[in-house]
Write a protein that holds these residues in place. Structure first.
Motif, PDB file in Angstrom:
ATOM      1  N   GLY A  28      -8.865   4.200  31.064  1.00 30.26           N
ATOM      2  CA  GLY A  28      -7.753   4.566  31.155  1.00 30.26           C
ATOM      3  C   GLY A  28      -6.428   4.639  31.879  1.00 30.26           C
ATOM      4  N   PHE A  29      -6.139   3.188  31.804  1.00 35.17           N
ATOM      5  CA  PHE A  29      -5.269   2.434  32.455  1.00 35.17           C
ATOM      6  C   PHE A  29      -3.623   2.458  30.342  1.00 35.17           C
ATOM      7  CE2 PHE A  29      -1.740  -1.707  32.327  1.00 35.17           C
ATOM      8  CZ  PHE A  29      -1.074  -1.062  32.821  1.00 35.17           C
ATOM      9  N   SER A  30      -4.541   2.401  29.336  1.00 38.41           N
ATOM     10  CA  SER A  30      -3.707   2.290  28.092  1.00 38.41           C
ATOM     11  C   SER A  30      -2.999   4.003  28.375  1.00 38.41           C
ATOM     12  CB  SER A  30      -4.289   2.443  26.908  1.00 38.41           C
ATOM     13  OG  SER A  30      -5.279   0.675  27.067  1.00 38.41           O
ATOM     14  N   LEU A  31      -4.253   5.004  28.900  1.00 35.89           N
ATOM     15  CA  LEU A  31      -4.056   6.334  28.000  1.00 35.89           C
ATOM     16  C   LEU A  31      -2.663   6.853  29.151  1.00 35.89           C
ATOM     17  CD1 LEU A  31      -7.150   7.612  28.280  1.00 35.89           C
ATOM     18  CD2 LEU A  31      -5.342   7.794  26.157  1.00 35.89           C
ATOM     19  N   VAL A  32      -2.904   6.471  30.732  1.00 29.57           N
ATOM     20  CA  VAL A  32      -1.694   6.291  31.171  1.00 29.57           C
ATOM     21  C   VAL A  32      -0.204   5.480  31.435  1.00 29.57           C
ATOM     22  CG1 VAL A  32      -0.692   5.941  34.022  1.00 29.57           C
ATOM     23  CG2 VAL A  32      -3.088   6.882  33.835  1.00 29.57           C
ATOM     24  N   LEU A  33      -0.080   4.776  30.563  1.00 25.11           N
ATOM     25  CA  LEU A  33       0.914   4.321  30.283  1.00 25.11           C
ATOM     26  C   LEU A  33       1.508   4.453  28.652  1.00 25.11           C
ATOM     27  CD1 LEU A  33       0.908  -0.070  29.918  1.00 25.11           C
ATOM     28  CD2 LEU A  33       1.714   1.558  31.393  1.00 25.11           C
ATOM     29  N   PHE A  59      11.259   2.878  44.086  1.00 27.11           N
ATOM     30  CA  PHE A  59      10.963   2.762  45.647  1.00 27.11           C
ATOM     31  C   PHE A  59       9.372   2.539  45.143  1.00 27.11           C
ATOM     32  CE2 PHE A  59      14.245   6.135  46.986  1.00 27.11           C
ATOM     33  CZ  PHE A  59      14.919   5.352  46.979  1.00 27.11           C
ATOM     34  N   SER A  60       8.819   2.641  44.201  1.00 29.53           N
ATOM     35  CA  SER A  60       7.488   1.794  44.151  1.00 29.53           C
ATOM     36  C   SER A  60       7.467   0.247  43.994  1.00 29.53           C
ATOM     37  CB  SER A  60       6.494   2.171  42.907  1.00 29.53           C
ATOM     38  OG  SER A  60       6.417   3.841  42.439  1.00 29.53           O
ATOM     39  N   LEU A  61       8.340  -0.011  43.259  1.00 29.50           N
ATOM     40  CA  LEU A  61       8.723  -1.646  43.197  1.00 29.50           C
ATOM     41  C   LEU A  61       9.125  -2.522  44.283  1.00 29.50           C
ATOM     42  CD1 LEU A  61       9.139  -3.872  40.953  1.00 29.50           C
ATOM     43  CD2 LEU A  61      11.785  -3.331  40.759  1.00 29.50           C
ATOM     44  N   ALA A  62      10.281  -1.414  45.392  1.00 31.63           N
ATOM     45  CA  ALA A  62      10.582  -2.526  46.334  1.00 31.63           C
ATOM     46  C   ALA A  62       9.415  -1.947  47.159  1.00 31.63           C
ATOM     47  CB  ALA A  62      12.002  -1.378  47.407  1.00 31.63           C
ATOM     48  N   LEU A 184      13.903   2.127  30.814  1.00 33.60           N
ATOM     49  CA  LEU A 184      14.229   1.013  30.510  1.00 33.60           C
ATOM     50  C   LEU A 184      13.643   0.231  32.469  1.00 33.60           C
ATOM     51  CD1 LEU A 184      15.987  -1.979  30.852  1.00 33.60           C
ATOM     52  CD2 LEU A 184      17.943  -0.134  31.712  1.00 33.60           C
ATOM     53  N   THR A 185      14.225   1.706  33.384  1.00 30.26           N
ATOM     54  CA  THR A 185      13.572   1.569  34.939  1.00 30.26           C
ATOM     55  C   THR A 185      12.116   1.680  34.296  1.00 30.26           C
ATOM     56  OG1 THR A 185      15.286   2.723  35.330  1.00 30.26           O
ATOM     57  CG2 THR A 185      13.283   2.287  36.962  1.00 30.26           C
ATOM     58  N   LEU A 186      11.131   2.412  33.252  1.00 28.60           N
ATOM     59  CA  LEU A 186       9.741   1.500  33.066  1.00 28.60           C
ATOM     60  C   LEU A 186       8.818   0.649  32.815  1.00 28.60           C
ATOM     61  CD1 LEU A 186       7.195   3.701  33.595  1.00 28.60           C
ATOM     62  CD2 LEU A 186       7.466   4.711  31.055  1.00 28.60           C
ATOM     63  N   SER A 187       9.503   0.320  32.158  1.00 24.05           N
ATOM     64  CA  SER A 187       9.856  -0.638  31.556  1.00 24.05           C
ATOM     65  C   SER A 187       9.236  -2.006  32.570  1.00 24.05           C
ATOM     66  CB  SER A 187      10.735  -1.336  30.379  1.00 24.05           C
ATOM     67  OG  SER A 187      10.077  -0.219  29.383  1.00 24.05           O
ATOM     68  N   ALA A 193       5.038  -5.472  37.692  1.00 23.56           N
ATOM     69  CA  ALA A 193       3.370  -4.712  38.632  1.00 23.56           C
ATOM     70  C   ALA A 193       2.247  -5.814  38.079  1.00 23.56           C
ATOM     71  CB  ALA A 193       3.332  -3.329  38.272  1.00 23.56           C
ATOM     72  N   LEU A 194       2.694  -5.770  36.174  1.00 22.43           N
ATOM     73  CA  LEU A 194       1.473  -6.487  36.105  1.00 22.43           C
ATOM     74  C   LEU A 194       1.305  -8.296  36.290  1.00 22.43           C
ATOM     75  CD1 LEU A 194       1.473  -5.201  32.271  1.00 22.43           C
ATOM     76  CD2 LEU A 194      -0.578  -4.809  34.046  1.00 22.43           C
TER      77      LEU A 194
END
Length: 355
Positions: A28-33, A59-62, A184-187, A193-194
């Motif tokens: 599931g995590f691989s599919l989301v990525l 904002f998720s990162l903050a 870039l932001t997603l990467s 997060a990992l």
């Protein structure tokens, strides 16, 4: 029937301690990525990428940074936006004053500057706790914004205090389109997060949680509260600083110190309360809720009432509905959206048997 761990045997301690020990979670995590890295940039338009997805990720990162400090280490903070400002202005000055400065290095250095400031303002946590510590971090919020406004060197002597960020170029490739900025932001967010997920499962994360639950008992068993609290402030401020740099470079392009005000700090705090305190997933769910709900209300309220409401009353009604939904949600599930997700997974693992 599909979400079962029966028959999945762990032959080693490393296999049992994976981030996703159940095969369905890994798939599931691989599919989301894959969905967010491959499908979203191909089908989403410029508005979705630039105005919705990029701010949700930032904002998720903050919120993730604040969750490390408040959720895992138990240290209240109201200065998240100020640490974002430190990261944004530090990255800007590194790019401006150091010839040939790579953007990713400026991003890391901006985060490190925010971490250093966070440690300085985290020193009172060694003596005070709870609401008194929140007041100390509130002082950091006002002091940092005042310093960025008072000393024009930080904004390159801009008359208005507004800075315009430089072009983002990595290995000769310019990130100047909404899709490239989104990727870039997603990467960056996915990588951090990992790292946070692994960190909270390590000895450092366990020390944070021990200090959060009972600092005196943690000190008795050999955990140093000084090291645990200051490391939590450093890591949390680093995440907020990187989020602030991304906020300036991949989202707005131009920022000012007043853009990182107390309202933004409260917004980040609401994100972890709604998403789930002490949860990596909760930071993402809370950020999505806080960012997307006002957009949803902007579209749904005029359609429901047509031209019956004035624009001022409509905007106030949106705030009322937004606050009411937050209060209702906290009453129904005080542990946040992440807890609802966890309950759903537990029910799937037991279904169709009674529980």
């Amino acid at each position: 029937m599909l979400y079962r761990e029966a028959g999945q045997f762990k032959a080693s301690y490393q296999a049992d301690q994976q981030i996703f020990p159940i095969r369905q979670d890994r798939v599931g995590f691989s599919l989301v990525l894959a969905f967010f890295f491959l499908l979203v940039p191909a089908v989403a338009n410029q508005y979705w990428l630039q105005a919705i997805l990029i701010p949700v990720l930032i904002f998720s990162l903050a919120a993730l940074g604040l969750n490390i400090l408040t959720g895992y280490a138990g240290q209240l903070s109201l200065g998240s936006a100020a640490f974002m400002a430190v990261g944004a202005f530090a990255a800007y000055n590194f790019m401006l004053r150091v010839p040939g400065m790579p953007f990713l290095l400026a991003l890391v250095l901006g985060g490190l500057c925010a971490a250093a400031v966070g440690v300085a303002f985290g020193l009172p946590s060694l003596r005070i706790k709870g609401f008194y510590l929140a007041v100390a971090t509130l002082a950091a919020q006002f002091f940092i914004i005042w310093a960025l406004t008072k000393f024009p060197w930080f904004s390159n002597h801009s008359a208005s205090g507004v800075i315009s960020t430089q072009a983002v170029v990595i290995l000769g490739y310019a990130f100047d389109t909404p899709a490239s900025k989104y990727l870039l932001t997603l990467s960056v967010v996915a990588l951090l997060a990992l790292l946070a997920k692994n960190m909270v499962r390590s000895s450092t994360g366990r020390a944070w949680m021990a200090v959060r639950d009972m600092d005196v008992a943690a000190e008795v068993i050999g955990i140093r509260p000084l090291h645990a609290k200051l490391s939590a402030f450093a890591v949390s401020s680093f995440y907020c600083g990187v989020a602030g740099a991304l906020y300036a470079y991949t989202y707005l392009g131009t920022v000012e110190p007043e853009g990182f005000n107390l309202d933004l700090s409260f917004k980040i705090l609401f994100m972890i309360i709604i998403g789930g305190v002490g949860s990596i997933l909760g930071a993402f769910l809370g950020a999505a809720f806080i960012v997307l709900l006002p957009i949803f209300l902007d579209n749904i309220i005029p359609q429901l009432f047509g031209g019956l409401l004035s624009s001022s009353f409509s905007s106030n009604l949106q705030l009322i509905v937004f606050g009411g939904l937050i209060i209702f949600f906290l009453i129904v599930e005080p542990h946040g959206l992440a807890r609802l997700w966890q309950i759903g997974k537990e029910k799937l693992r037991l279904w169709p048997f009674p529980h």
